[in-house]
Design an enzyme around this catalytic site. Structure first.
Site, PDB file in Angstrom:
ATOM      1  N   GLY A  88      56.705  81.445  43.600  1.00 27.82           N
ATOM      2  CA  GLY A  88      55.846  80.648  42.731  1.00 27.82           C
ATOM      3  C   GLY A  88      54.381  80.730  43.077  1.00 27.82           C
ATOM      4  N   ARG A  89      54.054  81.234  44.266  1.00 27.33           N
ATOM      5  CA  ARG A  89      52.645  81.373  44.635  1.00 27.33           C
ATOM      6  C   ARG A  89      52.427  82.599  45.504  1.00 27.33           C
ATOM      7  NH1 ARG A  89      51.189  77.213  49.542  1.00 27.33           N
ATOM      8  NH2 ARG A  89      53.171  77.251  50.618  1.00 27.33           N
ATOM      9  N   LYS A 109      50.077  85.579  49.656  1.00 24.46           N
ATOM     10  CA  LYS A 109      50.613  84.234  49.508  1.00 24.46           C
ATOM     11  C   LYS A 109      49.474  83.291  49.141  1.00 24.46           C
ATOM     12  CE  LYS A 109      53.691  81.004  51.900  1.00 24.46           C
ATOM     13  NZ  LYS A 109      54.448  80.750  53.155  1.00 24.46           N
ATOM     14  N   ASP A 121      50.186  75.482  40.629  1.00 23.97           N
ATOM     15  CA  ASP A 121      48.962  76.270  40.463  1.00 23.97           C
ATOM     16  C   ASP A 121      49.039  77.629  41.161  1.00 23.97           C
ATOM     17  OD1 ASP A 121      48.621  75.681  43.167  1.00 23.97           O
ATOM     18  OD2 ASP A 121      46.971  74.282  42.846  1.00 23.97           O
ATOM     19  N   GLY A 122      50.095  77.848  41.967  1.00 25.33           N
ATOM     20  CA  GLY A 122      50.250  79.143  42.618  1.00 25.33           C
ATOM     21  C   GLY A 122      49.287  79.406  43.751  1.00 25.33           C
ATOM     22  N   ARG A 173      50.658  88.472  53.975  1.00 24.05           N
ATOM     23  CA  ARG A 173      51.846  88.411  54.818  1.00 24.05           C
ATOM     24  C   ARG A 173      52.556  89.759  54.833  1.00 24.05           C
ATOM     25  NH1 ARG A 173      56.169  83.614  54.073  1.00 24.05           N
ATOM     26  NH2 ARG A 173      56.586  84.595  52.046  1.00 24.05           N
ATOM     27  N   ARG A 180      66.155  87.129  50.596  1.00 22.05           N
ATOM     28  CA  ARG A 180      66.623  85.875  51.166  1.00 22.05           C
ATOM     29  C   ARG A 180      68.097  85.651  50.811  1.00 22.05           C
ATOM     30  NH1 ARG A 180      61.492  82.887  51.016  1.00 22.05           N
ATOM     31  NH2 ARG A 180      59.917  84.334  50.278  1.00 22.05           N
ATOM     32  N   ASP A 245      66.680  79.507  50.492  1.00 14.88           N
ATOM     33  CA  ASP A 245      65.617  80.389  50.014  1.00 14.88           C
ATOM     34  C   ASP A 245      64.595  80.674  51.110  1.00 14.88           C
ATOM     35  OD1 ASP A 245      65.219  77.501  49.299  1.00 14.88           O
ATOM     36  OD2 ASP A 245      63.165  78.178  48.966  1.00 14.88           O
TER      37      ASP A 245
END
Length: 475
Positions: A88-89, A109, A121-122, A173, A180, A245
């Site tokens: 999501g971000r 990230k 908002d990510g 990252r 996952r 996750d």
């Protein structure tokens, strides 16, 4: 400079990911750059530190050869299943092959909203980015399998968190992969066995080439997780949010949200502001790893032939975690008290020390670092010295026939860890654009086992007024 990408995950079918570019930011500036990791990846430091590298690591430029995407996955979050989560971000730029042939993801990230943002908002703010950078690099220096931090960049924009406007940031990252347990669950929950099978084959090729079947793969992941959790326990590390996750099937530590290293030892210690019932407390982590692995096994069972037999075999594989973990735990904690070849008979001696520490909530790191130096240093960590004195007599008797106990302890017991109050001080300073505490803490943690007077203050436990007892995800 051209980064040579080889994007194997992007070649998987479209249900595995959503193509999405990072969202540009206003005025990026560097917070920190990991020169050693850049060399490990075979990347040019001058280019990375220049305007084009900054543009890439802030999301303002997608380099040639990248295939930016957000990965799809599901997950159990504090025991409740969410069938669609996903990045999501975070945006995976692509994969690079290091000079030694190892494959790594490069991910941004905090890179802005994706199709999986769920109205978020990510973005990330400086606090979580600094925490993940410091703690993940500290874990790498300790020798624990982990994702890494290549760079932290300030975006020049503010975002709203906790009713406050906070400075935005992006973390670059690096990971062996970002697959996952929840990635398998995403497809299994939809009855999409063909995608689960594709994911198995991808994972085997990428991480477990000696495996040939889903059962082989499950057993290998169980072993990897047992080793990882034993490593966490040996350093007093608490992940804080062990949702499915947030468990990487590569065996790396991933997703440093409300994580922390214990100061005072107690098995029920938690720091996460969202873990109100202690589900992911320090002492619960081995059991939660088994729980997560059981969810992975459930996803793989449909690929394993006759279902009754498959369930029995998968259950046996997951239950195998116990033996693998106990062996890894004994090896690591045996080394912490100076034993190169500990046996099952040494478990009561180790456990007795931990019980004494828990009763006093003695500092986890300083007790063991004290043992590697001299017993007086360790003794100083206890308020009730009688039980520890009795334990010392038994320990000295056990070490009588041990070979090189001081050298073994010196390699197993760090002098410095990223303590919460030190990380928090670095975050507060960084919000004001003072990165000196961040740089100094990273330098202190780069060689955590080494004796040096330069960072003696970094070995100290927090004063009562310095203690940080709650950590946050930052989403």
């Amino acid at each position: 400079m051209t980064i040579t990408f080889d994007n194997s995950y992007s070649r998987l079918p479209e249900q595995f990911h959503a193509r999405t570019d990072p969202t540009p930011v206003a005025n990026p500036t560097f917070i920190g750059m990991n020169d050693g990791l850049a060399r490990r990846l075979g990347l040019d430091l001058d280019w990375l530190r220049g305007p084009e590298g900054l543009a890439m690591m802030s999301g303002n430029r997608v380099p040639d050869g990248a295939a930016p995407l957000a990965q799809a996955y599901a997950g159990h979050q504090f025991g409740g299943f969410v069938p669609q989560l996903g990045d999501g971000r975070a945006v995976l730029l692509g994969e690079v092959i290091a000079p030694d042939g190892a494959r790594f993801d490069i991910q941004l990230k905090g890179a802005g909203p994706t199709p999986f943002s769920r109205r978020g908002d990510g973005r990330a703010w400086v606090g979580p980015v600094i925490r993940e950078y410091i703690v993940s690099e500290a874990m790498a220096a300790l020798g624990v399998p982990t994702t890494r931090a290549l760079a932290a960049v300030r975006t020049g924009e503010d975002i709203l968190r906790d009713m406050r406007h906070r400075p935005g940031a992006v973390l670059t990252r690096v990971a062996a992969s970002h697959i996952r347990v929840g990635t398998f669950q995403f497809f299994a929950a939809r009855g999409d066995s063909s995608s689960v099978d594709l994911l198995c084959n991808h994972l085997i090729e990428r991480h477990y080439p000696d495996c040939t079947t889903p059962l082989d793969l499950l057993r290998a992941i169980v072993r990897a997780q047992a080793e990882l959790i034993a490593a966490w326990m040996s350093f007093g590390f608490i992940h804080g949010v062990m949702n499915t996750d947030n468990m990487a099937v590569s065996g790396e530590t991933i997703d440093y949200g409300p994580c922390a290293f214990m100061d005072g030892y107690h098995p029920q210690t938690t720091f996460s502001s969202i873990d109100r019932n202690g589900r992911y407390a320090y002492g619960a982590q081995p059991q939660m790893a088994v729980w997560n692995l059981a969810q992975l096994a459930t996803s793989l069972v449909p690929l394993m032939g006759d279902q009754d037999s498959a369930i029995e075999q998968a259950t046996e594989a997951v239950n195998g975690f116990v033996d693998h973990y106990q062996a890894a735990w004994l090896r690591r904690f045996g080394a912490k008290i100076g034993l190169s070849h500990p046996t099952i008979d040494d478990v009561p001696l180790i456990q007795e020390l931990l019980n004494i520490m828990a009763a006093d909530q003695a500092d986890f790191t300083r007790v063991f670092s004290g043992l590697r130096r001299n017993t007086e240093s360790a003794w100083a960590e206890f308020t009730s010295v009688g039980p520890f004195e009795d334990w010392l007599d038994k320990w000295h008797e056990r070490l009588r026939d041990a070979a090189n106990p001081q050298a073994i302890m010196a390699s197993a017991n760090p002098l410095r860890i990223p303590r919460n109050h030190q990380v928090e001080a670095a975050i507060v300073a960084a919000e004001a654009k003072d990165y000196a505490p961040f740089d100094r803490l990273n330098a202190a943690l780069h060689a955590p086992y080494s004796e040096t007077d330069d960072f003696a203050d970094m070995e100290l436990a927090p004063r009562s007024d310095e203690r940080v007892m709650r950590t946050f995800c930052g989403t």
